[in-house]
Write an enzyme that holds these catalytic residues in place. Structure first.
Site, PDB file in Angstrom:
ATOM      1  N   THR A 132       0.884  -0.789  -0.126  1.00 23.53           N
ATOM      2  CA  THR A 132       0.065  -0.475  -0.096  1.00 23.53           C
ATOM      3  C   THR A 132       0.740   1.593   0.024  1.00 23.53           C
ATOM      4  OG1 THR A 132      -1.384  -1.427   1.263  1.00 23.53           O
ATOM      5  CG2 THR A 132      -2.121   1.029   1.138  1.00 23.53           C
ATOM      6  N   GLU A 183       9.054  10.530   9.043  1.00 26.61           N
ATOM      7  CA  GLU A 183       7.939  10.550   9.661  1.00 26.61           C
ATOM      8  C   GLU A 183       6.276   9.766   9.090  1.00 26.61           C
ATOM      9  OE1 GLU A 183       7.449  14.818   9.461  1.00 26.61           O
ATOM     10  OE2 GLU A 183       5.671  13.946  10.250  1.00 26.61           O
ATOM     11  N   VAL A 243       4.306   7.973  12.113  1.00 25.51           N
ATOM     12  CA  VAL A 243       2.775   8.650  12.718  1.00 25.51           C
ATOM     13  C   VAL A 243       2.502   9.108  12.976  1.00 25.51           C
ATOM     14  CG1 VAL A 243       2.877   9.978  15.723  1.00 25.51           C
ATOM     15  CG2 VAL A 243       4.449   8.035  15.173  1.00 25.51           C
ATOM     16  N   GLY A 277     -12.656  -2.132   5.461  1.00 24.20           N
ATOM     17  CA  GLY A 277     -11.095  -2.095   4.936  1.00 24.20           C
ATOM     18  C   GLY A 277     -10.274  -1.005   5.894  1.00 24.20           C
ATOM     19  N   GLU A 298      -7.742  -4.093  10.417  1.00 25.27           N
ATOM     20  CA  GLU A 298      -7.583  -5.614  10.198  1.00 25.27           C
ATOM     21  C   GLU A 298      -8.586  -7.168  10.406  1.00 25.27           C
ATOM     22  OE1 GLU A 298      -4.817  -5.562   8.987  1.00 25.27           O
ATOM     23  OE2 GLU A 298      -3.769  -3.447   9.276  1.00 25.27           O
ATOM     24  N   ASP A 345      -1.408  -0.548  18.289  1.00 24.55           N
ATOM     25  CA  ASP A 345      -0.823   0.896  17.643  1.00 24.55           C
ATOM     26  C   ASP A 345      -0.231   1.810  17.999  1.00 24.55           C
ATOM     27  OD1 ASP A 345      -0.903   1.480  14.708  1.00 24.55           O
ATOM     28  OD2 ASP A 345      -1.668   2.864  15.688  1.00 24.55           O
ATOM     29  N   LYS A 367       2.853   4.471  18.837  1.00 25.64           N
ATOM     30  CA  LYS A 367       3.690   6.263  18.577  1.00 25.64           C
ATOM     31  C   LYS A 367       3.545   6.574  19.607  1.00 25.64           C
ATOM     32  CE  LYS A 367       0.242   5.044  14.818  1.00 25.64           C
ATOM     33  NZ  LYS A 367      -1.300   4.696  13.396  1.00 25.64           N
TER      34      LYS A 367
HETATM   35  N1  HSE Z   1      -4.057   0.804  11.422  1.00 25.55           N
HETATM   36  C1  HSE Z   1      -3.370   2.140  12.067  1.00 25.55           C
HETATM   37  C2  HSE Z   1      -4.703   3.351  11.920  1.00 25.55           C
HETATM   38  C3  HSE Z   1      -2.953   2.622   9.987  1.00 25.55           C
HETATM   39  O1  HSE Z   1      -5.394   3.047  12.258  1.00 25.55           O
HETATM   40  O2  HSE Z   1      -4.401   4.144  12.306  1.00 25.55           O
HETATM   41  C4  HSE Z   1      -1.879   3.599  10.480  1.00 25.55           C
HETATM   42  O3  HSE Z   1      -0.084   3.584  11.639  1.00 25.55           O
END
Ligand code: HSE
Length: 400
Positions: free
Chosen positions: A11, A124, A127, A182, A185, A196, A200
């Site tokens: 992607t 960059e 995050v 989409g 996940e 996640d 960050k």
């Molecule tokens: N799964 C992450 C989000 C993707 O939903 O922000 C970008 O890091």
């Protein structure tokens, strides 16, 4: 002519090629010379793709080519991304990555390797996707001591919380919808459990503190326990529930946390909806600032990657100083931080007041068999001690 390689043609990698193709002319003017993607590294062959002839399967082909000055890493995951990036830096190439897992674990070390080789390591897009928050911290806000950085840095969960707030749906239903669209996940754990966002905020805190913050040290709660009933209470309080990744200065360190928070209407992050991300920064000289935009997606993320490529091209032969020392920062104990807490309990008001003293009740006439209330300001540790004395607490969400 600047020749670059793209490692990982998914992607983001394919977005990088598209951004360079689409804006070739203006990008070249900004660099002051031409730019060409010479290699694509991927396990796949991409038969019929215009880039097919550039595909290689061995990263050494890139590492050993002296024509390659800049490498984009958009593979994701720690390995083999780490091995490949390290090899590129050691071979004297500058690298930009969109890979937060790699940066959270090896950021400090890769910056040091880049320094030794007189090249640069940039990240960059790791995050906030397309939002220029890392460059803002590293270049524009260097005059400030950053007192707070708090953000909505996960688009998946922000989409879900927005749908729940706007339509009153249950968590499982919005998760299914997000997966169909989409945005989430198949295995949504990393997003919905806050991991996640934890990586960050660990990266952002490492940058403002100038030393390593381990994401494993960050207290993390996700949104999977938020229900439509919580949303009813939030509405009653004129607040929204958002998954915040937050870091606040406490003496020489930071209190760092990922958790759902109840935000008031006048909070800068209150109106950040859908898949959008935003990062709020408070500097000791600047005051408040906000960075808002697309935190994910092929082209917004690739835009940030290519902006790094431009920056790297402008600094060939010169390392840009960046403070991120590898020594682990001891972050402040979140249990010692003060706040107010919204609580739902099956207990009656006498029992609640015996434990918590004076509280503010939130009346939701449609609900029975429980009490919703807001505590006075207290430390998390104090809240935990009191909560352990009250039977059947069904929910607690922090106030901001
Ligand atoms: N799964 C992450 C989000 C993707 O939903 O922000 C970008 O890091």
């Amino acid at each position: 002519m600047i020749k670059i390689a793209v490692m990982g043609y998914g992607t983001i990698g394919s977005g990088v090629v598209k951004v360079i193709e689409t804006n070739q002319e203006s990008i070249c003017k900004k660099i002051g010379e031409g730019i060409e993607v010479k290699y694509i590294l991927d396990l796949r062959d991409f038969q019929g793709d215009p880039m097919q002839d550039k595909v290689v399967h061995d990263y050494q082909a890139i590492a050993q080519d002296p024509e390659i000055a800049i490498v984009v890493e958009s593979m994701g995951g720690v390995e083999p991304a780490y091995t490949f990036v390290k090899a590129m830096l050691e071979a004297g190439k500058s690298v930009t990555t969109s890979n937060k897992a790699l940066v959270a674990v090896h950021g400090a070390e890769l910056i040091e390797t880049a320094k030794q080789q007189n090249v640069n390591f940039m990240f960059e897009a790791s995050v906030g996707g397309g939002i220029p928050i890392i460059r803002a911290l590293n270049s524009c806000l260097t005059a400030d001591r950053i007192e707070e950085i708090s953000g909505i840095v996960n688009g998946t969960t922000n989409y879900m919380m927005t749908r729940m707030a706007q339509e009153g749906c249950e968590f499982e239903d919005v998760l299914k919808d997000a997966q169909e669209k989409g945005y989430a996940e198949k295995d949504p754990t990393a997003d919905i459990e806050g991991h996640d966002a934890g990586r960050k905020i660990a990266i952002l805190t490492s940058l403002i503190a100038g030393q390593q913050v381990d994401f494993e040290d960050v207290y993390t709660e996700g949104i999977s326990r938020i229900t439509a009933t919580d949303i009813m209470y939030a509405k009653k309080m004129g607040r929204v529930i958002k998954l915040l990744a937050t870091s606040r200065q406490v003496g020489d360190t930071y209190a760092v946390m990922v958790a759902p928070f109840l935000l008031p209407e006048d909070h800068p992050l209150y109106t950040v909806n859908g898949v959008f991300n935003a990062v709020f920064v408070r500097g000791n000289m600047l005051g408040d600032a906000m960075f808002y935009g697309s935190g994910a997606g092929s082209l917004p993320t690739a835009s940030a990657v290519v902006a790094d490529v431009v920056e790297l091209a402008r600094h060939i032969g010169r390392h840009i100083e960046l403070e991120w020392r590898p020594e682990r920062l001891e972050i402040a104990d979140y249990r010692q931080q003060q706040g107010r807490f919204f609580v739902r309990a099956k207990a009656d008001r006498t029992e609640i007041e015996q434990v918590f003293g004076t509280v503010e009740y939130v009346e939701v006439p449609e609900l029975s068999g429980e009490n919703g209330f807001i505590t006075a300001c207290m430390k998390e540790a104090e809240y935990e001690a009191k909560a352990s004395q009250l039977a059947e607490i069904v929910q607690m969400i922090r106030f901001r």
